[in-house]
Write a protein that holds these residues in place. Structure first.
Motif, PDB file in Angstrom:
ATOM      1  N   VAL A 409     -34.819  -6.940  16.600  1.00 54.30           N
ATOM      2  CA  VAL A 409     -33.565  -7.002  16.425  1.00 54.30           C
ATOM      3  C   VAL A 409     -32.577  -7.444  16.276  1.00 54.30           C
ATOM      4  CG1 VAL A 409     -31.291  -5.217  17.585  1.00 54.30           C
ATOM      5  CG2 VAL A 409     -33.037  -4.189  16.827  1.00 54.30           C
ATOM      6  N   LEU A 410     -33.828  -8.911  17.221  1.00 54.27           N
ATOM      7  CA  LEU A 410     -32.616 -10.188  17.573  1.00 54.27           C
ATOM      8  C   LEU A 410     -32.810 -11.177  16.310  1.00 54.27           C
ATOM      9  CD1 LEU A 410     -33.173  -9.537  21.668  1.00 54.27           C
ATOM     10  CD2 LEU A 410     -30.839  -8.902  20.462  1.00 54.27           C
ATOM     11  N   VAL A 411     -33.789 -11.308  16.057  1.00 54.36           N
ATOM     12  CA  VAL A 411     -34.122 -12.576  15.208  1.00 54.36           C
ATOM     13  C   VAL A 411     -33.409 -12.354  14.296  1.00 54.36           C
ATOM     14  CG1 VAL A 411     -36.144 -12.776  12.495  1.00 54.36           C
ATOM     15  CG2 VAL A 411     -36.544 -11.385  14.102  1.00 54.36           C
ATOM     16  N   THR A 412     -31.970 -12.099  14.418  1.00 55.30           N
ATOM     17  CA  THR A 412     -31.188 -12.883  13.669  1.00 55.30           C
ATOM     18  C   THR A 412     -30.064 -13.518  14.159  1.00 55.30           C
ATOM     19  OG1 THR A 412     -29.932 -10.284  14.320  1.00 55.30           O
ATOM     20  CG2 THR A 412     -30.568 -10.355  11.955  1.00 55.30           C
ATOM     21  N   LEU A 413     -30.398 -13.433  15.432  1.00 52.79           N
ATOM     22  CA  LEU A 413     -29.611 -14.378  16.074  1.00 52.79           C
ATOM     23  C   LEU A 413     -30.288 -16.106  15.802  1.00 52.79           C
ATOM     24  CD1 LEU A 413     -29.288 -11.862  19.277  1.00 52.79           C
ATOM     25  CD2 LEU A 413     -27.619 -12.563  17.177  1.00 52.79           C
ATOM     26  N   LYS A 414     -30.097 -16.789  15.194  1.00 51.68           N
ATOM     27  CA  LYS A 414     -30.502 -17.950  14.495  1.00 51.68           C
ATOM     28  C   LYS A 414     -31.078 -18.641  16.026  1.00 51.68           C
ATOM     29  CE  LYS A 414     -31.401 -16.274  10.553  1.00 51.68           C
ATOM     30  NZ  LYS A 414     -33.110 -15.751  10.758  1.00 51.68           N
ATOM     31  N   ASN A 415     -29.838 -19.272  16.752  1.00 52.19           N
ATOM     32  CA  ASN A 415     -29.504 -19.928  17.391  1.00 52.19           C
ATOM     33  C   ASN A 415     -30.485 -19.227  19.133  1.00 52.19           C
ATOM     34  OD1 ASN A 415     -28.558 -22.017  16.570  1.00 52.19           O
ATOM     35  ND2 ASN A 415     -27.199 -20.925  15.768  1.00 52.19           N
ATOM     36  N   LEU A 416     -30.391 -17.852  19.593  1.00 52.82           N
ATOM     37  CA  LEU A 416     -30.771 -17.769  20.866  1.00 52.82           C
ATOM     38  C   LEU A 416     -31.769 -18.112  21.310  1.00 52.82           C
ATOM     39  CD1 LEU A 416     -29.997 -15.387  22.456  1.00 52.82           C
ATOM     40  CD2 LEU A 416     -32.316 -13.968  21.921  1.00 52.82           C
ATOM     41  N   THR A 417     -31.722 -18.854  22.418  1.00 45.48           N
ATOM     42  CA  THR A 417     -32.506 -19.256  23.639  1.00 45.48           C
ATOM     43  C   THR A 417     -32.876 -18.770  24.530  1.00 45.48           C
ATOM     44  OG1 THR A 417     -31.204 -20.796  24.036  1.00 45.48           O
ATOM     45  CG2 THR A 417     -32.032 -21.855  22.277  1.00 45.48           C
ATOM     46  N   ASN A 418     -31.980 -18.356  25.137  1.00 46.64           N
ATOM     47  CA  ASN A 418     -32.604 -17.521  26.267  1.00 46.64           C
ATOM     48  C   ASN A 418     -31.597 -15.505  26.538  1.00 46.64           C
ATOM     49  OD1 ASN A 418     -32.371 -19.828  27.476  1.00 46.64           O
ATOM     50  ND2 ASN A 418     -30.532 -19.852  28.492  1.00 46.64           N
TER      51      ASN A 418
END
Length: 554
Positions: A409-418
């Motif tokens: 589900v979170l793959v769409t968040l390209k800038n997620l690091t934490n």
């Protein structure tokens, strides 16, 4: 005298003497060699006699003291802290504190003082802390009460019943305060510029049930106050009309509403108030109640255009009695574009609509801890083009159950690091998972996992898997710098060859019996090791300590 009569007489004398000695026992102080004396909760009816210059700190709170006389503290010339809170004090002699030239902390809160005198404080030029809350006075005296206190930094005044007025002279002589707390639940009159006489206030806590006078106070504080906290305020009828403000630059940085009651209509008025702050602003709603349905007036919001300069928004324990009728807040989506940090904690959130996520174009940090988020609804929230700049997402203690689905589900968040998904019930870990390509920090603590797989992203630099059911760690993470794996069932250290960049290892409270110096030296970049709470068997032959204990030094 007959023997029986003699015995009865002796017993009577003993009982009588013990009763006479009881008050003396109750009034004794416990003092340490440093001069710190504890007399709390000892049923004292007066300040103990015999106090000397050796006393540095005196705590007589929670007793039955009713009177402070001019000679009670005369010899306490080195006293720095005096705590007389929660007594029955109704009278303080004018010169009771005249010999306390070194006093820094004075607590007279929650007594029966109906009148305050500036003469009490004439000799207290070193005083830094003064608490006068919870006394039944109506004003702060006829003369400026604090004009002799140039070093005062923390001041607490007022009460919730009989303090109706703030006068123009009340704060004369004060130039800087770290914290000012005013209990004024039933405030009826506020003299203009009363608080403006204080040139700088770091934090103002204002207990105000009805906010009718808030606009006047707010305007006076814009150029001097950094942090305004309102407690127990009912905003049901709040109306913030336009006011004239001369200051072009304000210093206010944070605004907290604690245990406030808010309606749909008053929310709009609060936003108007926030628009007068010129710099970046943090707004917090803590333990508040929203008596509405989220049905906000579109015409009123059109005049606002934005949430002002709000960059950080925090909501904790929000209660919505009519949650079953609640709207989707679509009318405020357009106001949220500049917000960078949002925390909505323990407020029964189960969904952030896709359209709202897409409007949060500046959002960098999102904390949805202790809510009702599941993978199904998270998929809607983390839709395409949602949260484009989000780098930190906290979903601690929600209803997530599948690591595989969560990562996908979170793959769409390209800038997620934490990512923090601790305290969810995952139990098992699949062999492979998809994750955002920039992931560096992952918290999987307290998720009941019992084994690790290649599901974990290879890009990780920090991994927290503490408080689980792991009995081994044999996974290669070439970029990992910090590993938190305490409170598991490990019997030995991880293999250093799997973790070539590791600099921090916390592995306390496992079931490790021993490890060799060679094992420890194999972690070439290790700088910090915490391994306490294991049942080590120590041996000099292994290059460690020579005793058997629960902790071994290296």
């Amino acid at each position: 005298m007959p023997c029986a009569l003699w015995t009865a007489w002796v017993l009577g004398i003993v009982i009588s003497l013990s009763k006479e000695g009881a008050p003396h026992q109750a009034s004794s102080l416990s003092c340490d060699p440093a001069g710190v004396c504890d007399g709390r909760s000892r049923s004292l009816s007066s300040i103990p006699s015999g106090l000397t210059a050796a006393v540095k700190s005196l705590d007589l709170s929670n007793n039955r003291i009713a009177y402070v006389g001019s000679s009670d503290l005369r010899k306490c010339v080195n006293l720095r802290a005096l705590r007389l809170g929660a007594n029955s004090i109704h009278t303080v002699e004018e010169d009771s504190f005249s010999s306390l030239g070194s006093l820094e902390h004075l607590d007279l809160s929650y007594n029966h003082l109906s009148n305050l005198s500036s003469s009490w404080f004439k000799s207290l030029s070193t005083l830094k802390f003064l608490n006068l809350l919870g006394n039944p006075y109506k004003t702060l005296g006829e003369a400026p009460l604090f004009s002799h206190l140039p070093n005062l930094r923390i001041l607490k005044i007022g009460n919730n019943d009989t303090f109706p007025e703030i006068q123009a002279k009340d704060f004369q002589g004060l130039t800087f305060l770290q914290e000012l707390e005013i209990g004024a639940s039933h405030l009826q009159r506020y003299a203009p510029k009363s608080l403006r006489s204080i040139q700088n206030i770091s934090h103002l806590i204002l207990h105000m049930r009805r906010p009718a006078l808030l606009p006047k106070i707010f305007v006076d504080l814009l150029s001097s106050l950094e942090y305004l906290e309102l407690r127990n305020t009912d905003f049901s009828t709040f109306n913030f009309s336009d006011v004239s403000i001369n200051e072009h630059c304000t210093v206010m940085k944070k605004f907290t509403f604690r245990k406030a009651e808010i309606t749909d209509a008053s929310f709009t008025e609060i936003v108007k108030l926030l628009n007068y702050v010129s710099g970046a602003l943090e707004v917090e709603f803590d333990d508040c109640t929203l008596n509405g349905r989220g049905d906000l007036s579109t015409s009123a919001l059109d005049t606002i255009k934005s949430l002002g300069n709000v960059e950080t928004l925090t909501v904790r324990r929000l209660h919505i009695p009519q949650f079953f009728l609640f709207y989707d807040l679509r009318s405020i989506y357009s106001l949220t574009g500049a917000v960078k940090r949002i925390t909505i904690e323990n407020s029964k959130v189960f969904l952030v609509p896709c359209s709202l996520s897409q409007h949060l174009k500046s959002l960098e940090y999102l904390d949805l801890s202790e809510n009702l988020m599941s993978e199904e609804y998270l998929k809607n929230s983390a839709c395409e083009h949602a949260w484009p700049f989000l780098h930190t997402l906290i979903l601690r203690q929600n209803h997530l159950k599948s690591l595989e689905k969560t990562g996908e589900v979170l793959v769409t968040l390209k800038n997620l690091t934490n990512l923090d998904i601790s305290k969810n019930n995952f139990d098992s870990m699949p062999e492979t998972c998809q994750w955002p390509e920039k992931m560096k920090y992952l918290n999987l603590s307290s998720t009941r996992i019992h084994s690790l797989t290649h599901c974990l992203p290879q890009t990780l630099e920090v991994l927290d898997i503490s408080n689980n059911n792991l009995n081994s760690f044999s996974l290669s993470l070439p970029q990992l710098k910090e590993l938190y794996i305490s409170r598991n069932k490990l019997k030995t250290l991880p293999d250093a060859s799997f973790l070539p960049m590791l600099s921090v290892l916390r592995i306390s409270r496992n079931t490790i019996n021993t490890f060799s110096k060679e094992q420890l030296d194999s972690f070439q970049k290790l700088k910090t090791l915490e391994a306490g709470g294991n049942n080590f068997i120590c041996s000099c032959s292994r290059g460690l300590c020579a005793t058997t204990s629960t902790d071994c030094g290296t």
